[in-house]
Scaffold this motif. Structure first.
Motif, PDB file in Angstrom:
ATOM      1  N   ARG A  44      -5.565   2.803  -6.460  1.00  0.00           N
ATOM      2  CA  ARG A  44      -5.735   1.357  -6.639  1.00  0.00           C
ATOM      3  C   ARG A  44      -7.170   0.952  -6.336  1.00  0.00           C
ATOM      4  O   ARG A  44      -7.762   1.428  -5.374  1.00  0.00           O
ATOM      5  CB  ARG A  44      -4.802   0.586  -5.712  1.00  0.00           C
ATOM      6  N   ASP A  46      -7.757  -2.518  -6.568  1.00  0.00           N
ATOM      7  CA  ASP A  46      -7.583  -3.926  -6.225  1.00  0.00           C
ATOM      8  C   ASP A  46      -7.109  -4.008  -4.779  1.00  0.00           C
ATOM      9  O   ASP A  46      -6.683  -3.015  -4.182  1.00  0.00           O
ATOM     10  CB  ASP A  46      -6.561  -4.593  -7.149  1.00  0.00           C
ATOM     11  N   ASP A  48      -4.839  -6.413  -3.793  1.00  0.00           N
ATOM     12  CA  ASP A  48      -3.615  -7.213  -3.774  1.00  0.00           C
ATOM     13  C   ASP A  48      -2.482  -6.395  -3.152  1.00  0.00           C
ATOM     14  O   ASP A  48      -2.417  -5.188  -3.311  1.00  0.00           O
ATOM     15  CB  ASP A  48      -3.221  -7.621  -5.191  1.00  0.00           C
ATOM     16  N   ASP A 257     -16.152  -6.672  -0.721  1.00  0.00           N
ATOM     17  CA  ASP A 257     -14.839  -7.124  -1.192  1.00  0.00           C
ATOM     18  C   ASP A 257     -13.768  -6.868  -0.141  1.00  0.00           C
ATOM     19  O   ASP A 257     -12.847  -7.681   0.047  1.00  0.00           O
ATOM     20  CB  ASP A 257     -14.457  -6.402  -2.491  1.00  0.00           C
TER      21      ASP A 257
END
Length: 320
Positions: A44, A46, A48, A257
């Motif tokens: 992954r 991301d 989320d 991030d």
């Protein structure tokens, strides 16, 4: 995760642009390597949903030419969706596991901290350790970090020490120092010496795991109390020392991030979790073996039900 946690405490209240500016400034001080085995990586990119990270503590930074084959601290850091709490799952160093084969090692049953050694330490050792843990737990990790705890001695000293509460008097087998009961301020050398102790403690290695979890929380508390944002020079020293103690694999996610995604995570939302297990001597060797397969712990992490599992199993959970 500890480096991220310290950064979050130090940067709390800053605008997004402030976080991006400082993350760019200190990004180069963090070493990056592929720490996860391909089969142990989530893939992954991301942030989320729930996140799982592998944290491995050693006495020497990855890439050192001298032996650094011990992984005395192994943590799975689980952050549920919502980012309001984090669970530090301590893996017993003597846990009996099946280590998969690698170059020069045919695989077999051994203590889990031997996986790091069998892999050669550093990057390769962490990859084999991640593969071992992934097979054991069924988890795939969103990132990993090697923490040089000897390097964290400097971080603790720069923070002015940490407040640790000793519940059982213990004498260090390394320095002969006696740690009396009660809450006390410890410098870096004292704190790291204390959290390495397991002999003569009622819970043995389980107490050592808990003390290491408490040290991570104590460092976050000291960072918050120091108010380093009013002392730019000290802030610079601390962030560089943190970065210099870390080797990370962020799974391709930019560090800024990750900071932004976890900025709402409060230090008092940390929980310490111990794996349901018990000591057992096999062929005159002392091991730790899973109790009923871990009593559903790993399944709870995989299915994002760890908060419910923690409520149902308070014996194995500590609010840090």
């Amino acid at each position: 995760m500890l480096g991220v946690g310290l950064a979050l405490v130090l940067l709390a209240g800053l605008a997004v642009v402030g976080i991006k500016t400082l993350s760019h400034r200190y990004d180069s001080s963090v070493t990056r390597e592929q720490l996860l085995d391909d089969d142990a990586r989530s893939g992954r990119t991301d942030l989320d949903g729930p996140l799982n990270y592998l944290l491995v503590g050693t006495d020497r930074r990855a890439g050192s030419s001298e032996p650094d084959q011990r992984s005395d601290t192994i943590l799975i850091v689980h952050v549920p969706a919502g980012r309001r709490e984090a669970y530090l799952v301590s893996i017993p160093r003597d846990l009996l596991v099946a280590i998969p084969p690698t170059n020069g090692f045919g695989g077999g049953q051994d203590k889990i901290n031997a996986a790091y050694e069998r892999g050669g330490g550093g990057q390769a050792g962490t990859q084999l350790l991640s593969a071992t843990l992934s097979r054991l737990t069924g988890l795939r990790f969103d990132g990993a970090a090697l923490v040089d705890f000897s390097g964290f001695r400097k971080v603790i000293d720069l923070l002015g020490g940490v407040r640790m509460c000793v519940d059982t008097e213990v004498r260090s087998i390394h320095t002969n120092r006696v740690f009396p009961t009660g809450c006390q301020r410890m410098d870096g050398a004292q704190a790291l010496d204390y959290v390495r102790q397991r002999y003569d403690l009622p819970g043995g290695d389980y107490d050592r795991q808990r003390h290491q979890q408490q040290l991570l929380r104590a460092m976050l508390d000291s960072a918050g109390q120091a108010d380093l944002r009013t002392d730019p020079m000290k802030l610079d020293q601390v962030l560089r020392a943190v970065g210099g103690s870390l080797t990370v694999d962020t799974n391709g996610v930019p560090l800024e991030d990750l900071l932004l995604a976890l900025r709402a995570l409060p230090p008092d939302g940390m929980r310490g979790v111990q794996v349901p297990s018990f000591p057992q001597t096999i062929d005159e060797v002392s091991y730790v073996v899973l109790d009923n397969g871990g009593n559903g712990l790993f399944e709870a992490v995989r299915s994002t039900r760890l908060p419910a599992w923690a409520q149902a199993n308070p014996r194995w959970v500590t609010r840090l």
